[in-house]
Motif scaffolding. Structure first.
Motif, mmCIF file in Angstrom:
data_model
loop_
_atom_site.group_PDB
_atom_site.id
_atom_site.type_symbol
_atom_site.label_atom_id
_atom_site.label_comp_id
_atom_site.label_asym_id
_atom_site.label_seq_id
_atom_site.Cartn_x
_atom_site.Cartn_y
_atom_site.Cartn_z
ATOM 1 N N SER A 62 -39.844 25.291 -7.694
ATOM 2 C CA SER A 62 -39.176 26.200 -6.758
ATOM 3 C C SER A 62 -39.657 27.619 -6.996
ATOM 4 C CB SER A 62 -37.651 26.108 -6.909
ATOM 5 O OG SER A 62 -37.187 24.914 -6.326
ATOM 6 N N THR A 80 -46.450 28.427 -0.696
ATOM 7 C CA THR A 80 -46.612 26.979 -0.893
ATOM 8 C C THR A 80 -48.066 26.533 -0.932
ATOM 9 O OG1 THR A 80 -46.238 26.722 1.485
ATOM 10 C CG2 THR A 80 -44.376 26.326 0.025
ATOM 11 N N GLN A 95 -49.346 26.923 -4.206
ATOM 12 C CA GLN A 95 -48.846 25.885 -5.124
ATOM 13 C C GLN A 95 -49.684 24.610 -5.039
ATOM 14 O OE1 GLN A 95 -44.425 26.762 -3.910
ATOM 15 N NE2 GLN A 95 -44.373 25.571 -5.791
ATOM 16 N N ASN A 115 -42.251 22.650 -2.548
ATOM 17 C CA ASN A 115 -41.379 23.696 -3.093
ATOM 18 C C ASN A 115 -39.935 23.406 -2.656
ATOM 19 O OD1 ASN A 115 -39.773 26.093 -3.335
ATOM 20 N ND2 ASN A 115 -41.636 27.319 -3.509
#
Lengths: 809, 283
Positions: free
Chosen positions: A21, A535, A538, A691
């Motif tokens: 997160s 994101t 990520q 996420n």
């Protein structure tokens, strides 16, 4: 700290890769008012353009006098269709293969239509100029009902009639009537009729999914700047698909594509509103060419609600057949689709009703047929997918209502009926009757989890008691239990069947690793609040082993980003997210060769481990991705060219099919029509979760827009075609006050064909939320004989339902 | 959504305000919080060549609480909510103010603007009729007082002359139980129906009752008959029914996006019944 003290878990955590997160990197600027939206763009000598709009829904224009407007201080030009016609720009193509007036060409077809474009030194002068333009209208008969349109002698669009007076062919085949746009058929007509004719039980229902609007906080707008010295046009705008806009502008204007730079800056929400091409863009470009100065156009709230991009407006008629014990055997759906004055739907070209053919939903329905008729009326054009993949909210609303109606017909519990008919886990990949191949799913598991979480049996017992109490006069409140199991179809899409105006719906990612081990990645998509900069970094962090915090994500500038079809229809993660992973894997493949060289072993003797390549069997021998990046640029490696870059254009093999199970528990005051959401439980399965915090935010946002649509949000017209809900006083935009607490939950069924198994989530809560809220209203009145009442379920309509059922007697 | 151009005036005393009003007549309008007038100007439904901002005019923003309560025209809804002595003396004001618009609007919206504009959707006019308030206006010929129950003539038409400015509302400190009940579609909305009720209880019976309704006619509706229907009763179900029935004779709602007339009449009845019950429980 010595390296040995750092555990593998520490190294994973420090990347902030998939599954974490990570806080949104965008929010620092958004929460401090430092975003850069299109209306923040200010250029030297910039002018402002705005529209004279029609007060009538259908009228002939007999004269436009701009002379008084030209006398208004600060007004520099007033463009009309007559000025655009010599350039061939008084009409423009729509994304649906139709064409649309840029400025009224002899007549207007909806209230608010663009009639003239006033260009002035500032927006105040433009507003005064608009007042001074004199337009003479001759009113024509107004048609706001699509069924009437198909019967009427009134010809809305003269270009729909051939020389012999019969309807001409439309973009999707022959017209049945001059006000008819297309018929789209899907599935097996005769077998479906046969199955229904021979069925033990048939439920039939008609429903209207009302017209509404995405209403993003930021309205649409652009700044066009034509540099006459170098011949280059720069166009900033609220574009959900900047690359497609560049191509369309090039095709319309004749300016070569390399001379057009389209930039989407920060965008304050899109929800489908900012996919289409609007007259404001064309007029701003023309005005900049004419004046040689930058020209800005920004909608106000009324312009936005009344003219750009309505959603829904589907009249749906269904028949569903089943055996006596509840096994569904067939489904028939007919839609009369009100497209307004121009067919400006934003759907893949081969799908004039979008993916309405996902309307068999989550159920194993062996035989089905869908027929959609598109119709012109005197309403604004649009038909965009408001927080959903193309027409998927309509499809899911339809099937989830039909299931409820069938449950009534069978006198069966609606949860039980769903469980009997869900596609089973072992049936995936599942080929649906209307053509789609569902990639994966585990509906029973999700459903059981949801039913247990809300104590479904307990709720039904409470409801039973409530009905008794109500009948005994002990309470005036009813309890509704709304159920929905939705299956979405997102991630458009495979180029073999998904294109918009011939532009294939792949997407892209280009990565450059810098020598010191940080990176920039550019994509063909554009965030409008989804958090792509967070994101996508990520995804890359997990794929290439560099920290997400060291990766910049950039989108929206067509001069720098690779070509892609943009962000809508929950396609960013399924398509561009896949491209990102694939490009990352190309980086990793080269990094592996470099690592092997540096470690003096064969390529096959090293393996990737979180943030490094290690020698197999000797994990103490490794090169981190940071070291590899530096070597890639600065060390001569035989047989390997310098640099560490990759690009991937990803053409998805299939769509993705997120699903979910939602439950809404609603209290309804039958005397005032006031509703109160006591509980809302949302279980989403979007495959691999990138996420969780952003997913949660997406669910909250989508559910809130679903609540809006189900309980009050509409674009309503009177018989004269006047918009009755053109301001936020009447157009329902929920605030924190109206929003209930949401409980979120999930299961994870990864997509088998997506590189990281992700499916997209931004639109699921809207698609599933609308029928869930609506089913709760219906369920509250089921015991009193209600089968169907149309949305929006605002106070007076709920009151009317109660009244018609005799609950006020 | 851009108004036609206008002159902006910001006088520092009432004499300055009045001289501009006298000079420009119909072409001038005073503005308090601006939350009614500015949207109308932006929609170009109100043409105001001379806008007079009252915010620098002193003496209009006070609240005095005694046997008579006086509230200056420039007092905001937020000021009312935050004023504890006022809330003790006339709790219906805080209860109603909390149901007006949203916090941001309440920081700007004023009592004077709310009552003076004559917008049938505004909550304060009905509330002031319930409280039997008196409005003070000042014009070139001096000050005069107009009872709230006689002030409203039609939508946006009031007993105030064009060259007069609302300066204060005052009313006797209310006694008994109170309730302000409002149904609306969302935060910030005008009422579908709203009821203001003050009831005085003497033993087990109703000694007096004052009832006014909002947004159910082109003016606020003070229903003397509805109040009378409660007087002398124990405010039981039958009495409430009689009050509702009397009120329904006095209102005249029109259909709009909130719903048709039949719905509004039904809801008006429900809302009033609830308001009476709550006020009685507090009396």
């Amino acid at each position: 700290m010595k390296d040995e003290a750092v555990t593998r878990e520490d190294r994973v955590a420090s990347l902030k890769g998939m599954g974490c997160s990570r806080k949104r990197v965008e929010d620092a600027r958004f929460t401090q008012g430092k975003g850069n939206y299109v209306d923040d763009i200010k250029l030297d000598g910039m002018l402002f353009g705005d529209f004279v709009r029609s007060p009538y829904a259908h009228a002939k224009i007999t004269n436009i006098d701009t002379s008084a407007a030209m006398e208004v201080p600060g007004v520099l030009a007033v463009l009309t269709a007559a000025d655009l016609a010599p350039l061939g720009l008084h009409w423009m193509p729509t994304l649906a293969g139709d064409k649309q007036m840029v400025l009224a060409d002899g007549k207007v077809l909806f209230q608010g239509q663009e009639v003239a474009f006033v260009v002035a030194e500032d927006r105040y002068a433009a507003a005064d100029g608009i007042e001074a333009v004199e337009v003479e209208y001759e009113e024509l008969p107004v048609i706001v009902d699509p069924f009437e349109a198909l019967q009427s002698d009134v010809i809305l669009r003269p270009d729909t009639v051939g020389e012999d007076g019969s309807p001409s062919d439309g973009a999707h085949g022959p017209r049945k009537h001059h006000n008819h746009i297309f018929t789209w058929e899907c599935g097996d007509k005769d077998p479906t009729e046969q199955v229904i004719a021979n069925a033990e039980v048939v439920a039939e229902e008609s429903m209207y999914y009302h017209r509404t609007h995405p209403c993003p906080l930021e309205t649409c707008g652009c700044v066009a700047s034509m540099d006459k010295v170098n011949g280059k046009l720069t166009l900033w705008g609220t574009f959900q698909a900047p690359h497609a806009i560049r191509t369309v502008v090039s095709l319309i204007s004749g300016i070569e594509e390399h001379n057009i730079r389209v930039i989407s800056p920060d965008i304050g929400g899109g929800f489908g509103n900012k996919v289409g091409a609007y007259p404001g863009y064309v007029c701003s470009v023309v005005a900049s060419i004419v004046t040689g100065k930058p020209v800005k156009w920004i909608e106000d709230r009324m312009d936005n609600l009344m003219t750009t991009a309505f959603a829904r407006d589907y009249w749906m008629k269904g028949r569903i057949s089943a055996t006596k014990d509840g096994k569904i055997t067939g489904l028939h759906c007919h839609v009369t689709a009100d497209h307004g004055g121009f067919d400006a739907c934003a759907d893949p070209t081969k799908f004039p009703a979008g993916f309405m053919n996902i309307c068999t939903g989550s159920y194993d329905i062996p035989t089905a047929f869908l027929e959609v008729d598109g119709v012109y009326t005197n309403k604004a054009p649009g038909g965009v997918s408001y927080r959903c993949s193309f027409r998927v909210t309509e499809a899911v609303y339809f099937i989830e209502r039909m299931i409820e109606v069938l449950a009534i017909e069978l006198d069966m519990d609606a949860s039980e009926l769903r469980k009997i008919n869900f596609i089973k886990k072992e049936q995936f990949p599942y080929k649906a009757a209307l053509g789609w191949e569902y990639d994966s799913g585990d509906y029973h598991t999700a459903w059981d989890k949801a039913m247990n979480a809300v104590d479904y049996d307990g709720l039904r017992a409470e409801q039973k008691q409530r009905i008794e109490d109500f009948k005994a006069g002990k309470t005036r409140k009813l309890l509704g239990i709304g159920l929905t199991h939705f299956t979405e179809i997102v991630g458009a899409g495979p180029v073999k069947n998904c294109d918009i105006l011939g532009l294939g719906m792949f997407d892209s990612c280009e990565i450059r690793i810098h020598p010191t081990g940080s990176a920039i990645a550019r994509l063909g998509t554009i965030s409008q609040g989804q958090g792509h900069a967070t994101t996508f970094a990520q995804i890359l962090a997990s794929e290439i082993g560099l920290p997400a915090d060291s990766i910049t994500i950039e989108e929206g500038d067509t001069d720098t980003a690779p070509y892609g079809l943009g962000t809508y229809g929950s396609r960013s993660t399924p398509v561009a997210g896949a491209a990102t992973a694939m490009a990352g894997r190309k980086i990793r493949a080269k990094a592996q060769m470099i690592a092997a060289y540096l470690l003096e072993v064969h390529d096959d003797d090293v393996e990737f481990d979180v943030d490094r390549f290690v020698v197999k069997g000797a994990p103490e021998k490794f090169k981190t991705m940071k070291e590899i990046a530096f070597a890639a640029y600065n060390q001569a490696i035989p047989g390997i060219e310098p640099g560490l870059e990759a690009v991937s254009y990803y053409d998805p093999p299939n769509m993705t099919y997120p699903f979910g199970a939602y439950v809404c528990v609603m209290e309804i005051d039958v005397d005032t029509g006031v509703t109160d959401i006591r509980q809302f439980y949302a279980l989403d399965d979007c495959g691999t979760r990138i996420n969780p915090m952003i997913i949660e935010g997406q669910i909250h946002g989508g559910l809130t827009e679903a609540l809006a649509v189900a309980l009050g949000q509409e674009i309503a017209y009177d018989d004269m075609g006047n918009v009755k809900t053109g301001t936020l006083m009447d157009f329902f935009l929920p605030t924190a006050w109206e929003v209930p607490n949401y409980e979120t939950d999930h299961t994870v069924t990864p997509s088998p064909h997506h590189p990281i198994g992700a499916k997209g989530v931004g639109e699921s809560p809207h698609v599933g939320g609308v029928p869930c809220f609506s089913n709760a209203v219906h369920d509250a009145f089921r015991a009193f004989g209600l089968r169907q009442t149309n949305m929006p379920h605002d106070h007076w309509r709920i009151w009317r339902t109660a009244n018609e059922l005799g609950l006020h007697d | 959504m851009i108004p036609a151009s206008f002159e902006y005036h910001r006088p520092t005393d009432m004499a300055g305000v009045l001289s501009i009003l006298v000079e420009h007549g119909d072409d001038a309008r005073v503005m308090a919080g601006g939350h009614s007038l500015i949207p109308m100007m932006k929609l170009r439904m109100a043409d105001v060549p001379h806008l007079i901002d009252l915010q620098d005019v002193g003496g209009l923003a006070g609240i005095t609480v005694g046997d008579t309560i006086t509230i200056g025209a420039m007092v905001t809804q937020s000021d009312i909510i935050l004023h504890d002595a006022l809330a003790d003396a006339a709790p219906i004001l805080r209860e109603a103010s909390l149901q007006i618009a949203d916090p941001q609007v309440r920081y700007m919206g004023t009592v004077g603007g709310n009552v003076a504009n004559g917008d049938p959707g505004n909550d304060m006019p009905g509330l002031m009729q319930c409280l039997d308030a008196t409005f003070t206006v000042v014009g070139p010929n001096g000050e005069r007082k107009i009872p709230a129950r006689e002030f409203y003539e039609a939508a946006y038409m009031t007993g105030r002359e064009d060259d007069e400015v609302m300066t204060a509302v005052s009313f006797a400190k209310p006694v008994g139980g109170h309730a302000y009940e409002k149904q609306k579609r969302k935060i910030g909305d005008y009422a579908t129906a709203a009821a203001a009720v003050q009831i005085v209880k003497d033993g087990g019976t109703c000694a007096s009752a004052s009832i006014a309704m909002t947004n159910l006619s082109d003016t606020p509706v003070y229903s003397a008959a509805a109040g009378d229907a409660l007087v002398g009763t124990s405010v039981d179900g039958d009495a409430i029914k009689a009050a509702v029935s009397a009120m329904l004779n006095d209102i005249d709602p029109v259909e709009d996006n909130r719903g048709p007339v039949a719905f509004k009449r039904h809801v008006a009845g429900v809302i009033l019944a609830r308001a009476i019950e709550r006020a009685w429980s507090r009396a």
